[in-house]
Design a protein around this motif. Sequence first.
Motif, PDB file in Angstrom:
ATOM      1  N   THR A   1       0.739   4.675   1.112  1.00 42.47           N
ATOM      2  CA  THR A   1      -0.064   5.576   1.940  1.00 42.47           C
ATOM      3  C   THR A   1       0.115   7.029   1.535  1.00 42.47           C
ATOM      4  O   THR A   1      -0.666   7.887   1.954  1.00 42.47           O
ATOM      5  CB  THR A   1       0.302   5.418   3.428  1.00 42.47           C
ATOM      6  OG1 THR A   1       1.688   5.728   3.613  1.00 42.47           O
ATOM      7  CG2 THR A   1       0.040   3.988   3.893  1.00 42.47           C
TER       8      THR A   1
ATOM      9  N   GLN B   1      -3.195   6.202  -0.968  1.00 39.95           N
ATOM     10  CA  GLN B   1      -3.596   4.866  -0.542  1.00 39.95           C
ATOM     11  C   GLN B   1      -3.997   3.961  -1.720  1.00 39.95           C
ATOM     12  O   GLN B   1      -5.067   3.362  -1.749  1.00 39.95           O
ATOM     13  CB  GLN B   1      -4.729   4.943   0.501  1.00 39.95           C
ATOM     14  CG  GLN B   1      -4.272   5.586   1.796  1.00 39.95           C
ATOM     15  CD  GLN B   1      -5.360   5.737   2.841  1.00 39.95           C
ATOM     16  OE1 GLN B   1      -5.130   6.312   3.893  1.00 39.95           O
ATOM     17  NE2 GLN B   1      -6.547   5.236   2.580  1.00 39.95           N
TER      18      GLN B   1
ATOM     19  N   ILE C   1       0.842  -1.185   0.000  1.00 37.26           N
ATOM     20  CA  ILE C   1       0.000   0.000   0.000  1.00 37.26           C
ATOM     21  C   ILE C   1       0.881   1.240   0.000  1.00 37.26           C
ATOM     22  O   ILE C   1       1.854   1.323   0.764  1.00 37.26           O
ATOM     23  CB  ILE C   1      -0.960   0.035   1.216  1.00 37.26           C
ATOM     24  CG1 ILE C   1      -1.773   1.337   1.212  1.00 37.26           C
ATOM     25  CG2 ILE C   1      -0.227  -0.166   2.529  1.00 37.26           C
ATOM     26  CD1 ILE C   1      -2.848   1.394   2.305  1.00 37.26           C
TER      27      ILE C   1
ATOM     28  N   VAL D   1      -9.153   2.089   4.772  1.00 34.29           N
ATOM     29  CA  VAL D   1      -7.924   2.470   4.060  1.00 34.29           C
ATOM     30  C   VAL D   1      -8.160   2.480   2.547  1.00 34.29           C
ATOM     31  O   VAL D   1      -7.267   2.194   1.753  1.00 34.29           O
ATOM     32  CB  VAL D   1      -6.749   1.537   4.425  1.00 34.29           C
ATOM     33  CG1 VAL D   1      -6.293   1.772   5.851  1.00 34.29           C
ATOM     34  CG2 VAL D   1      -7.129   0.072   4.222  1.00 34.29           C
TER      35      VAL D   1
END
Length: 202
Positions: A118, A167, A116, A156
């Motif tokens: 972020t 994300q 991922i 998320v």
Amino acid sequence: MRQLFSVPVPCSAMKRRNLISPLVLLSGLFFVIFMISCGKDGDAGPIGPEGPVGPKGDPGAGSSEVFYSDWLDVPFKPDTIHTAGGSIDTVGYFASIRATKLTVDMLGKSDVKVYINTGSAADPTILTIPYFSNSGLYISMQAYKDTISMYSNADVSTTVVKGTKVQQFRYMIIPGNTKANAANKVNWTDYSAAKAYLKLND
């Protein structure tokens, strides 16, 4: 008493008789020499021109290609329960990614990694899933045929913050023989190392 008679032999016949033996010997000698010379290998000839390139073969069973996705937008959905009082509580968030390369055969002999970002594409902060933070946030993952599922205790989902997308998710499918061959070269849980090994641009 029997009389013995001698028959005169012409001189020319005697000469022919004397010549037969040397001719036979000479012919035999030539025959032996000829057979020996035929049996001896000669010097190697010049190397011929290189043949045309054959068609490309199919990949073998030990093919070590790593499959990876683009950075994907992944929405998470709330996992809810109904309480005794009639209300609905959200206990987590789940999502799935379509991964058609994940066949039953690949599942049995491959390693699946999910990352991922972020941050943004311009300013990435990349974490490996499963992820557990000191603050209590966690993201788990499981791989199935054609599908990668994820679960988190927070939403998320891919989203846009001040005009910047954050994300996003990427997965990699690493065959077992590739992981073994690259064991001393790359740590697949470190995205920077995996990116450098695969020569990815992002």
